[in-house]
Enzyme design. Structure first.
Site, PDB file in Angstrom:
ATOM      1  N   CYS A   2       0.834  -1.195   0.000  1.00  0.00           N
ATOM      2  CA  CYS A   2       0.000   0.000   0.000  1.00  0.00           C
ATOM      3  C   CYS A   2       0.871   1.246   0.000  1.00  0.00           C
ATOM      4  O   CYS A   2       2.024   1.228   0.400  1.00  0.00           O
ATOM      5  CB  CYS A   2      -0.967   0.035   1.173  1.00  0.00           C
ATOM      6  SG  CYS A   2      -2.152  -1.305   1.227  1.00  0.00           S
ATOM      7  N   ARG A  27       5.984  -0.918  -4.296  1.00  0.00           N
ATOM      8  CA  ARG A  27       5.626  -1.506  -3.003  1.00  0.00           C
ATOM      9  C   ARG A  27       4.610  -2.637  -3.154  1.00  0.00           C
ATOM     10  O   ARG A  27       4.400  -3.408  -2.226  1.00  0.00           O
ATOM     11  CB  ARG A  27       5.051  -0.420  -2.086  1.00  0.00           C
ATOM     12  CG  ARG A  27       6.068   0.620  -1.678  1.00  0.00           C
ATOM     13  CD  ARG A  27       5.424   1.754  -0.924  1.00  0.00           C
ATOM     14  NE  ARG A  27       4.903   1.324   0.360  1.00  0.00           N
ATOM     15  CZ  ARG A  27       5.566   1.395   1.511  1.00  0.00           C
ATOM     16  NH1 ARG A  27       6.803   1.857   1.533  1.00  0.00           N
ATOM     17  NH2 ARG A  27       5.016   0.995   2.632  1.00  0.00           N
ATOM     18  N   TRP A  73      -3.036  -2.817  -1.582  1.00  0.00           N
ATOM     19  CA  TRP A  73      -2.662  -4.224  -1.656  1.00  0.00           C
ATOM     20  C   TRP A  73      -3.709  -4.974  -0.839  1.00  0.00           C
ATOM     21  O   TRP A  73      -3.834  -4.778   0.359  1.00  0.00           O
ATOM     22  CB  TRP A  73      -1.266  -4.430  -1.088  1.00  0.00           C
ATOM     23  CG  TRP A  73      -0.698  -5.799  -1.272  1.00  0.00           C
ATOM     24  CD1 TRP A  73      -0.082  -6.297  -2.392  1.00  0.00           C
ATOM     25  CD2 TRP A  73      -0.666  -6.855  -0.306  1.00  0.00           C
ATOM     26  NE1 TRP A  73       0.327  -7.576  -2.176  1.00  0.00           N
ATOM     27  CE2 TRP A  73      -0.017  -7.961  -0.908  1.00  0.00           C
ATOM     28  CE3 TRP A  73      -1.127  -6.977   1.000  1.00  0.00           C
ATOM     29  CZ2 TRP A  73       0.189  -9.159  -0.240  1.00  0.00           C
ATOM     30  CZ3 TRP A  73      -0.931  -8.178   1.663  1.00  0.00           C
ATOM     31  CH2 TRP A  73      -0.284  -9.250   1.046  1.00  0.00           C
ATOM     32  N   ASN A  99      -3.340   2.665   5.331  1.00  0.00           N
ATOM     33  CA  ASN A  99      -2.428   1.528   5.262  1.00  0.00           C
ATOM     34  C   ASN A  99      -2.486   0.798   6.592  1.00  0.00           C
ATOM     35  O   ASN A  99      -2.506   1.435   7.646  1.00  0.00           O
ATOM     36  CB  ASN A  99      -0.979   1.989   5.035  1.00  0.00           C
ATOM     37  CG  ASN A  99      -0.745   2.516   3.643  1.00  0.00           C
ATOM     38  OD1 ASN A  99      -1.611   2.433   2.781  1.00  0.00           O
ATOM     39  ND2 ASN A  99       0.430   3.088   3.422  1.00  0.00           N
ATOM     40  N   GLY A 100      -2.488  -0.533   6.561  1.00  0.00           N
ATOM     41  CA  GLY A 100      -2.508  -1.297   7.796  1.00  0.00           C
ATOM     42  C   GLY A 100      -3.725  -2.197   7.875  1.00  0.00           C
ATOM     43  O   GLY A 100      -4.424  -2.427   6.877  1.00  0.00           O
ATOM     44  N   GLU A 480      17.610 -18.716  -1.393  1.00  0.00           N
ATOM     45  CA  GLU A 480      17.392 -17.392  -1.976  1.00  0.00           C
ATOM     46  C   GLU A 480      17.237 -17.479  -3.486  1.00  0.00           C
ATOM     47  O   GLU A 480      16.397 -16.787  -4.077  1.00  0.00           O
ATOM     48  CB  GLU A 480      18.559 -16.467  -1.603  1.00  0.00           C
ATOM     49  CG  GLU A 480      18.536 -15.095  -2.259  1.00  0.00           C
ATOM     50  CD  GLU A 480      17.301 -14.264  -1.922  1.00  0.00           C
ATOM     51  OE1 GLU A 480      17.095 -13.251  -2.610  1.00  0.00           O
ATOM     52  OE2 GLU A 480      16.545 -14.616  -0.996  1.00  0.00           O
ATOM     53  N   LYS A 484      13.893 -16.199  -5.494  1.00  0.00           N
ATOM     54  CA  LYS A 484      13.917 -15.226  -6.586  1.00  0.00           C
ATOM     55  C   LYS A 484      13.148 -15.754  -7.801  1.00  0.00           C
ATOM     56  O   LYS A 484      12.388 -15.036  -8.435  1.00  0.00           O
ATOM     57  CB  LYS A 484      15.356 -14.904  -6.994  1.00  0.00           C
ATOM     58  CG  LYS A 484      16.065 -13.957  -6.102  1.00  0.00           C
ATOM     59  CD  LYS A 484      15.459 -12.560  -6.167  1.00  0.00           C
ATOM     60  CE  LYS A 484      15.640 -11.812  -4.873  1.00  0.00           C
ATOM     61  NZ  LYS A 484      14.848 -12.290  -3.754  1.00  0.00           N
ATOM     62  N   GLU A 487       9.406 -15.728  -7.053  1.00  0.00           N
ATOM     63  CA  GLU A 487       8.842 -14.387  -6.936  1.00  0.00           C
ATOM     64  C   GLU A 487       8.533 -13.753  -8.289  1.00  0.00           C
ATOM     65  O   GLU A 487       7.485 -13.125  -8.455  1.00  0.00           O
ATOM     66  CB  GLU A 487       9.818 -13.468  -6.185  1.00  0.00           C
ATOM     67  CG  GLU A 487       9.869 -13.697  -4.687  1.00  0.00           C
ATOM     68  CD  GLU A 487      10.858 -12.761  -4.017  1.00  0.00           C
ATOM     69  OE1 GLU A 487      10.529 -12.234  -2.951  1.00  0.00           O
ATOM     70  OE2 GLU A 487      11.966 -12.560  -4.560  1.00  0.00           O
ATOM     71  N   HIS A 503      16.327 -37.641   0.829  1.00  0.00           N
ATOM     72  CA  HIS A 503      15.311 -37.906   1.835  1.00  0.00           C
ATOM     73  C   HIS A 503      13.925 -37.440   1.374  1.00  0.00           C
ATOM     74  O   HIS A 503      13.066 -37.135   2.211  1.00  0.00           O
ATOM     75  CB  HIS A 503      15.686 -37.234   3.162  1.00  0.00           C
ATOM     76  CG  HIS A 503      16.928 -37.790   3.771  1.00  0.00           C
ATOM     77  ND1 HIS A 503      16.983 -39.027   4.368  1.00  0.00           N
ATOM     78  CD2 HIS A 503      18.190 -37.279   3.841  1.00  0.00           C
ATOM     79  CE1 HIS A 503      18.210 -39.249   4.795  1.00  0.00           C
ATOM     80  NE2 HIS A 503      18.965 -38.208   4.487  1.00  0.00           N
ATOM     81  N   LYS A 602       6.653  -4.745  -1.667  1.00  0.00           N
ATOM     82  CA  LYS A 602       8.055  -4.503  -1.330  1.00  0.00           C
ATOM     83  C   LYS A 602       8.244  -4.376   0.175  1.00  0.00           C
ATOM     84  O   LYS A 602       9.174  -4.933   0.742  1.00  0.00           O
ATOM     85  CB  LYS A 602       8.533  -3.221  -2.023  1.00  0.00           C
ATOM     86  CG  LYS A 602       9.996  -2.892  -1.783  1.00  0.00           C
ATOM     87  CD  LYS A 602      10.901  -3.908  -2.418  1.00  0.00           C
ATOM     88  CE  LYS A 602      12.355  -3.551  -2.305  1.00  0.00           C
ATOM     89  NZ  LYS A 602      13.220  -4.616  -2.803  1.00  0.00           N
TER      90      LYS A 602
END
Length: 607
Positions: A2, A27, A73, A99-100, A480, A484, A487, A503, A602
């Site tokens: 947001c 964001r 968002w 926002n929130g 990581e 990536k 995402e 395993h 973000k």
């Protein structure tokens, strides 16, 4: 997650609002809207999708001198015009963006519904605007104050009333809000990026504070109406650093910025002649750091992967227990913390709600709390007892790249600094310091191979699954790399310790499953070679990240990406660069929105 922008002054508000919302796109959001107050009253325009779609509905020729905007968002309710912000009161005289998350919105919503309020959206936010309308008796700030006393949760809000056309009212609790100062004009933003080029000085609101913003002045006070004297701070961002320049995407620009950002992370902090480092941000707590018996690193997402790498490095150099915790789980499991413990919170934005909550829990239990973040003056920087800034500059791409490698640099600096306070010898410290100095050139060397990495990426782009493997320090790097890819390309990818493949995940291996193995030459090398042989025996396609001196893996791999050799501490940074490029080129080939992946934000400012 947001975004809020606002303006009041002599100029038309629309150009700033649209530009500010555009800058906050990184964001993450799914809809956008603006509220404008002028001679024709309060008007709201909204659109689902990109800010460009909103811009088609809002003429830049509009003359209103007061307005605010929002990128949403979705949390409560699907992306739709009805759920987009701003929300308005029943009579249309009050507009609000938020926002929130309001945690007790459900009983408040039911209470308002019983009073006859008809809700237009599924959001928690709409409760706020109707409560403000209920308590409005000619003083908007007072109505906001009373309303905030009724709600639980996190918020950054901006409100206007048609009957008070000379002011905006804002308030903050757990969600960032900045007030930009100008000449006979003032600004509001949830992120400093929106203010660059418009305001050189900002007031950072703290939790539990409100402000009344007029063109000529700003009054700050607490929610219980106590005045607050707050000095403005300089806004230090460069306009060119939030522009793509000649690059097609911010993510690629930020990958290629890493020789500079890595250098900036250690600039002025290395002491080669002493085999140590200087970290001014933690100088005030050195005695407590030296005495601490246990370290806990807490973070989310990519920062959590940096913490995992840091665990290996810190434990090796300090010889004390180091643990890594998901910040989102930390405070909910009653962790064992005392005054002999140091908690290190890691966040790119410095505003991550889960990480902030973890810090506060650690402080309540008496721990020393350090912050590692990129944003000067951010909530995590203010909440910590001491800390270290990354100095990576603005990172616009939602998928973190340069901030991740800067976090790794800072964790190495912290390890050397604390290690030299304890038992680390001069020669070991000097070796790591010299290796850090060499990093920018080594990263440039890897970036020069981008065309070859792109060629490999184009071959991988047709697959819908991938497995990433690594051992020791390189297991978190594999995690990581997989993150990536997930995402930005929406390919299902998993990171695993290489030894764990047999395993369970080995059941997935066939000719359609590419396996990316992070295998620089270290103490685990021979074991990783055996794991690659296991993949090959099942016809899996193997892409290996290896050091240049390697000859054995060049014969085993279907594709190999070579990186310079280095000390164990800095090799994870070098290994991460080609994985970033692989993900980028794969996502571009698949036609994905690299800078703004679907559903992602973000800065995650809600729990």
């Amino acid at each position: 997650m947001c975004g809020i922008v606002g303006y009041i002054g002599p100029k038309p508000a629309v150009p700033f609002l649209l530009e500010g919302l555009k800058r906050l796109e990184y964001r993450g959001y799914d809809s956008a809207g603006v509220a404008l107050l002028g001679e024709h009253g309060l008007q709201v325009v909204k659109a689902v999708g990109k800010v460009s779609q909103l811009a088609q509905r809002v003429s830049r020729g509009r003359t209103e001198h007061l307005g605010f905007g929002h990128t949403r968002w979705a949390t409560h309710g699907v992306p739709s015009e009805a759920n987009a912000h701003p929300h308005t009161s029943v009579d249309g005289r009050i507009a609000l963006v938020h926002n929130g998350i309001i945690e007790n919105y459900a009983p408040l919503r039911e209470e308002l519904r019983q009073e006859g309020v008809v809700f237009k959206s599924e959001t928690d936010t709409e409760v706020l605007v109707h409560l403000i309308a209920r308590h409005y008796h000619g003083d908007l700030a007072e109505a906001v104050r009373i309303t905030l006393g009724l709600v639980d949760g996190a918020y950054g809000i901006c409100v206007a009333h048609q009957d008070e056309p000379d002011r905006l009212v804002v308030a903050k609790m757990g969600s960032p809000l900045l007030l930009g100062l100008g000449e006979e004009e003032n600004f509001v933003a949830s992120d400093r990026q929106a203010l660059v080029g418009h305001s050189e000085r900002v007031i950072v609101l703290e939790d539990g504070e409100m402000a009344v913003i007029r063109a000529e002045d700003i009054s700050v006070f607490t929610i219980d109406m106590r005045p607050v004297e707050r000095e403005a701070v300089e806004l230090q961002e460069e306009l060119e650093r939030i522009d793509k320049g000649e690059f097609p995407h911010f993510m690629l620009k930020e990958i290629f910025e890493q020789p500079r950002t890595i250098g900036d992370a250690f600039a002025g902090r290395l002491l080669p002649e002493e085999g140590g480092v200087r970290l001014g941000g933690i100088a005030s707590v050195l005695d407590r750091l030296k005495a601490c018996k246990r370290l806990i690193l807490t973070a989310c997402g990519t920062s959590w992967h940096a913490a995992l790498v840091g665990e290996y490095i810190l434990e090796d150099m300090l010889r004390i227990p180091v643990e890594v915790e998901y910040a989102s789980e930390f405070r909910y499991r009653n962790p064992v913390i005392d005054e002999d413990c140091c908690v290190v919170a890691i966040s790119q934005s410095g505003e991550t709600a889960d990480t902030l909550a973890a810090m506060k829990e650690a402080k309540r239990k008496g721990a020393l709390v350090l912050g590692i973040c990129n944003r000067v003056g951010s909530a995590i920087a203010r909440e910590s007892d001491a800390g270290v800034y990354l100095h990576a500059g603005p990172e616009i791409g939602v998928a973190s790249t340069k901030a991740f490698t800067s976090q790794l640099v800072v964790l190495i600096l912290l390890a050397v600094h604390m290690g030299r306070l304890r038992h680390m010898g001069y020669n070991h410290g000097r070796q790591v310091v010299e290796d850090l100095k060499a990093l920018p050139d080594r990263v440039r060397e890897i970036l020069a191979t981008a065309p070859e990495i792109k060629r490999i990426a184009l071959k991988l782009a047709e697959h819908n699954n991938a497995l990433y493997l690594g051992r020791g320090l390189f297991f978190p790097v594999a995690l990581e790399g997989a993150l990536k890819l997930k995402e930005i390309s929406y390919i299902h990818a998993e990171g695993y310790p290489a030894a764990e493949m047999k395993h369970g995940p080995i059941a997935l291996i066939d000719e359609h499953m590419p396996v990316i193995v992070v295998a620089p030459h270290d103490d685990n090398y021979e074991k990783v070679v055996s794991n690659i042989q296991e993949v090959r025996a099942r016809r899996g396609k193997v892409v290996v990240i290896a050091t240049k001196a390697d000859t054995k893996l060049q014969e085993l791999a279907d594709e190999i990406i070579l990186i310079p050799d280095a000390t164990q501490a800095t090799l994870p940074i070098l290994a991460a660069i080609p994985l970033q490029l692989l993900s980028y080129y794969i996502a571009v080939e698949r036609g994905c929105d690299v800078d703004q992946p679907r559903n992602l934000a973000k800065s995650v400012t809600v729990e």
